[in-house]
Design a protein around this motif. Structure first.
Motif, PDB file in Angstrom:
ATOM      1  N   ASN A  23      44.433  26.435  27.661  1.00  0.00           N
ATOM      2  CA  ASN A  23      43.218  25.661  28.205  1.00  0.00           C
ATOM      3  C   ASN A  23      42.759  25.742  26.338  1.00  0.00           C
ATOM      4  O   ASN A  23      41.955  26.432  26.931  1.00  0.00           O
ATOM      5  CB  ASN A  23      42.640  25.759  29.144  1.00  0.00           C
ATOM      6  CG  ASN A  23      43.472  24.845  30.537  1.00  0.00           C
ATOM      7  OD1 ASN A  23      43.830  24.153  30.586  1.00  0.00           O
ATOM      8  ND2 ASN A  23      43.126  25.513  31.385  1.00  0.00           N
ATOM      9  N   TRP A  24      42.975  24.704  25.797  1.00  0.00           N
ATOM     10  CA  TRP A  24      42.273  24.990  23.717  1.00  0.00           C
ATOM     11  C   TRP A  24      42.456  23.782  23.182  1.00  0.00           C
ATOM     12  O   TRP A  24      43.377  23.203  23.619  1.00  0.00           O
ATOM     13  CB  TRP A  24      42.540  26.202  23.292  1.00  0.00           C
ATOM     14  CG  TRP A  24      42.283  26.207  21.360  1.00  0.00           C
ATOM     15  CD1 TRP A  24      41.017  27.019  21.604  1.00  0.00           C
ATOM     16  CD2 TRP A  24      42.186  26.000  20.591  1.00  0.00           C
ATOM     17  NE1 TRP A  24      40.674  26.817  20.468  1.00  0.00           N
ATOM     18  CE2 TRP A  24      42.063  26.604  19.438  1.00  0.00           C
ATOM     19  CE3 TRP A  24      43.303  25.039  21.028  1.00  0.00           C
ATOM     20  CZ2 TRP A  24      42.211  26.340  18.273  1.00  0.00           C
ATOM     21  CZ3 TRP A  24      44.229  25.889  19.030  1.00  0.00           C
ATOM     22  CH2 TRP A  24      43.256  25.626  18.220  1.00  0.00           C
ATOM     23  N   THR A  25      41.415  23.415  23.089  1.00  0.00           N
ATOM     24  CA  THR A  25      41.207  22.540  22.325  1.00  0.00           C
ATOM     25  C   THR A  25      40.630  22.678  20.893  1.00  0.00           C
ATOM     26  O   THR A  25      40.129  22.975  19.937  1.00  0.00           O
ATOM     27  CB  THR A  25      40.054  21.103  22.570  1.00  0.00           C
ATOM     28  OG1 THR A  25      40.592  20.667  23.892  1.00  0.00           O
ATOM     29  CG2 THR A  25      40.673  19.670  21.936  1.00  0.00           C
ATOM     30  N   GLN A  26      42.222  21.398  19.450  1.00  0.00           N
ATOM     31  CA  GLN A  26      41.656  22.530  18.244  1.00  0.00           C
ATOM     32  C   GLN A  26      40.396  22.154  17.675  1.00  0.00           C
ATOM     33  O   GLN A  26      40.393  21.187  17.917  1.00  0.00           O
ATOM     34  CB  GLN A  26      42.551  21.410  17.456  1.00  0.00           C
ATOM     35  CG  GLN A  26      42.662  21.399  15.535  1.00  0.00           C
ATOM     36  CD  GLN A  26      42.990  22.219  15.362  1.00  0.00           C
ATOM     37  OE1 GLN A  26      42.330  23.092  14.597  1.00  0.00           O
ATOM     38  NE2 GLN A  26      44.063  22.737  15.421  1.00  0.00           N
ATOM     39  N   GLU A  69      56.525  41.013  21.239  1.00  0.00           N
ATOM     40  CA  GLU A  69      56.347  39.526  20.723  1.00  0.00           C
ATOM     41  C   GLU A  69      55.309  38.473  20.932  1.00  0.00           C
ATOM     42  O   GLU A  69      54.619  38.304  21.644  1.00  0.00           O
ATOM     43  CB  GLU A  69      57.299  39.508  22.263  1.00  0.00           C
ATOM     44  CG  GLU A  69      59.299  40.393  21.875  1.00  0.00           C
ATOM     45  CD  GLU A  69      60.215  39.502  22.264  1.00  0.00           C
ATOM     46  OE1 GLU A  69      61.411  38.797  23.243  1.00  0.00           O
ATOM     47  OE2 GLU A  69      60.012  40.114  23.763  1.00  0.00           O
ATOM     48  N   VAL A  70      55.424  37.067  20.211  1.00  0.00           N
ATOM     49  CA  VAL A  70      55.269  36.443  20.633  1.00  0.00           C
ATOM     50  C   VAL A  70      55.016  35.735  22.055  1.00  0.00           C
ATOM     51  O   VAL A  70      56.959  35.063  21.524  1.00  0.00           O
ATOM     52  CB  VAL A  70      55.147  35.177  19.357  1.00  0.00           C
ATOM     53  CG1 VAL A  70      54.049  33.981  19.929  1.00  0.00           C
ATOM     54  CG2 VAL A  70      54.714  36.191  18.471  1.00  0.00           C
ATOM     55  N   ILE A  71      54.166  35.300  22.689  1.00  0.00           N
ATOM     56  CA  ILE A  71      54.979  34.202  24.302  1.00  0.00           C
ATOM     57  C   ILE A  71      54.489  32.994  23.587  1.00  0.00           C
ATOM     58  O   ILE A  71      54.267  32.038  24.562  1.00  0.00           O
ATOM     59  CB  ILE A  71      53.607  35.284  24.897  1.00  0.00           C
ATOM     60  CG1 ILE A  71      52.373  35.467  25.364  1.00  0.00           C
ATOM     61  CG2 ILE A  71      55.095  36.726  25.593  1.00  0.00           C
ATOM     62  CD1 ILE A  71      51.864  35.596  26.135  1.00  0.00           C
ATOM     63  N   TYR A  72      53.212  32.940  23.085  1.00  0.00           N
ATOM     64  CA  TYR A  72      52.550  31.611  22.802  1.00  0.00           C
ATOM     65  C   TYR A  72      52.319  31.482  21.481  1.00  0.00           C
ATOM     66  O   TYR A  72      51.778  31.895  20.814  1.00  0.00           O
ATOM     67  CB  TYR A  72      51.997  31.427  24.263  1.00  0.00           C
ATOM     68  CG  TYR A  72      50.631  29.950  23.909  1.00  0.00           C
ATOM     69  CD1 TYR A  72      51.568  28.409  23.807  1.00  0.00           C
ATOM     70  CD2 TYR A  72      49.777  29.831  23.100  1.00  0.00           C
ATOM     71  CE1 TYR A  72      50.317  27.741  24.393  1.00  0.00           C
ATOM     72  CE2 TYR A  72      49.012  28.276  22.736  1.00  0.00           C
ATOM     73  CZ  TYR A  72      49.602  27.469  23.385  1.00  0.00           C
ATOM     74  OH  TYR A  72      49.184  26.301  22.960  1.00  0.00           O
ATOM     75  N   ASN A  73      52.552  29.912  21.035  1.00  0.00           N
ATOM     76  CA  ASN A  73      52.441  29.894  19.877  1.00  0.00           C
ATOM     77  C   ASN A  73      51.531  28.081  19.345  1.00  0.00           C
ATOM     78  O   ASN A  73      52.500  27.094  19.668  1.00  0.00           O
ATOM     79  CB  ASN A  73      52.749  30.001  18.650  1.00  0.00           C
ATOM     80  CG  ASN A  73      51.704  29.920  17.391  1.00  0.00           C
ATOM     81  OD1 ASN A  73      51.827  29.000  16.995  1.00  0.00           O
ATOM     82  ND2 ASN A  73      53.059  30.799  15.979  1.00  0.00           N
ATOM     83  N   SER A  74      49.991  27.696  19.469  1.00  0.00           N
ATOM     84  CA  SER A  74      49.621  26.237  19.113  1.00  0.00           C
ATOM     85  C   SER A  74      50.410  25.603  18.479  1.00  0.00           C
ATOM     86  O   SER A  74      50.607  24.275  18.331  1.00  0.00           O
ATOM     87  CB  SER A  74      48.244  26.380  19.589  1.00  0.00           C
ATOM     88  OG  SER A  74      47.656  27.005  18.585  1.00  0.00           O
ATOM     89  N   SER A 123      35.960  28.383  21.921  1.00  0.00           N
ATOM     90  CA  SER A 123      36.928  29.503  22.927  1.00  0.00           C
ATOM     91  C   SER A 123      37.864  28.881  23.598  1.00  0.00           C
ATOM     92  O   SER A 123      38.245  27.375  23.259  1.00  0.00           O
ATOM     93  CB  SER A 123      35.821  29.690  23.447  1.00  0.00           C
ATOM     94  OG  SER A 123      34.757  28.264  23.595  1.00  0.00           O
ATOM     95  N   GLY A 124      37.969  29.497  24.237  1.00  0.00           N
ATOM     96  CA  GLY A 124      39.426  28.438  25.938  1.00  0.00           C
ATOM     97  C   GLY A 124      39.988  29.640  26.827  1.00  0.00           C
ATOM     98  O   GLY A 124      39.407  30.819  26.683  1.00  0.00           O
ATOM     99  N   VAL A 125      40.812  29.421  27.249  1.00  0.00           N
ATOM    100  CA  VAL A 125      41.405  29.658  28.614  1.00  0.00           C
ATOM    101  C   VAL A 125      42.733  30.097  28.573  1.00  0.00           C
ATOM    102  O   VAL A 125      43.775  28.827  28.186  1.00  0.00           O
ATOM    103  CB  VAL A 125      41.107  30.029  29.998  1.00  0.00           C
ATOM    104  CG1 VAL A 125      40.915  30.351  31.236  1.00  0.00           C
ATOM    105  CG2 VAL A 125      39.019  29.245  29.754  1.00  0.00           C
TER     106      VAL A 125
END
Length: 208
Positions: free
Chosen positions: A92-95, A71-76, A99-101
């Protein structure tokens, strides 16, 4: 002959370039992480690719759990957040960044699973998407508090050694501990007493 060798060399270079292109694609994240119930965990990630980005790359990050096709739990993009993680997941990720967290708060026992990151982006060669294959295995431990200080113990072994085959607590282990304690207490009292008696006898014995 020289022209033939040049053509063969060019073909070899093109084949090698194509092989390198495939190897230049990936999504990095830790293989295993562990956390404590009630605490938080951070899953760092990064990705790389060989293509040139479009003027509007339309980057998007998604996360699945439990298995590769889970299952997808997150989609930006939507944005979307799984009901199980409501109020507990921070991305914590910017378009435009590679990389991110992913941070999960207030960890629960049933958060223990494998998490897979996926990236979508628009390149000059069209829309591309790929996902981590091994993912990150998250292990959750229980936090046990003692009068002295808290310590961590895997929840799977909380009752190990204290239950018999019928699922009832084994009283023999508890009785053994009590008996050992009583014997030690008696030894601590009796040894000084015997020493005092021997000392008095030695003082009162007639001189030779």
């Amino acid at each position: 002959m020289a022209q033939t060798l040049l053509l063969l060399l060019s073909a070899t270079c093109l084949h090698t370039a194509g092989f390198t292109r495939e190897n230049d694609l990936g999504f990095n994240q830790p293989a295993v992480l562990s956390g404590v119930q009630g605490g938080s965990i951070e899953v760092p990630f990064s990705f790389y690719f060989p293509w040139e980005l479009a003027k509007d790359p339309q980057m998007s990050i998604a996360w699945r759990w439990k298995n590769y096709h889970g299952e997808v739990i997150y989609n930006s993009t939507q944005p979307f957040l799984h009901e199980h993680f409501k109020g507990r997941l921070i991305m914590n990720w910017t378009q435009g960044q590679t990389s991110g967290v992913l941070r999960i708060l207030n960890l629960k026992e049933n958060d223990q699973a494998t998490y897979f990151g996926r990236v979508f982006l628009q390149t000059t060669e069209g829309m591309k998407l790929w996902q981590s294959i091994p993912g990150t295995k998250l292990i959750i431990h229980a936090l046990i508090t003692t009068p002295g200080s808290p310590f961590i113990i895997p929840s799977a072994v909380l009752t190990a050694g204290l239950e018999d085959t019928r699922g009832q607590r084994n009283p023999s282990l508890l009785n053994l501990g009590a008996m050992v304690g009583m014997v030690m207490a008696k030894v601590v009292v009796i040894i000084p007493l015997y020493g005092w008696v021997i000392f008095l006898w030695w003082k009162q014995r007639p001189a030779e």
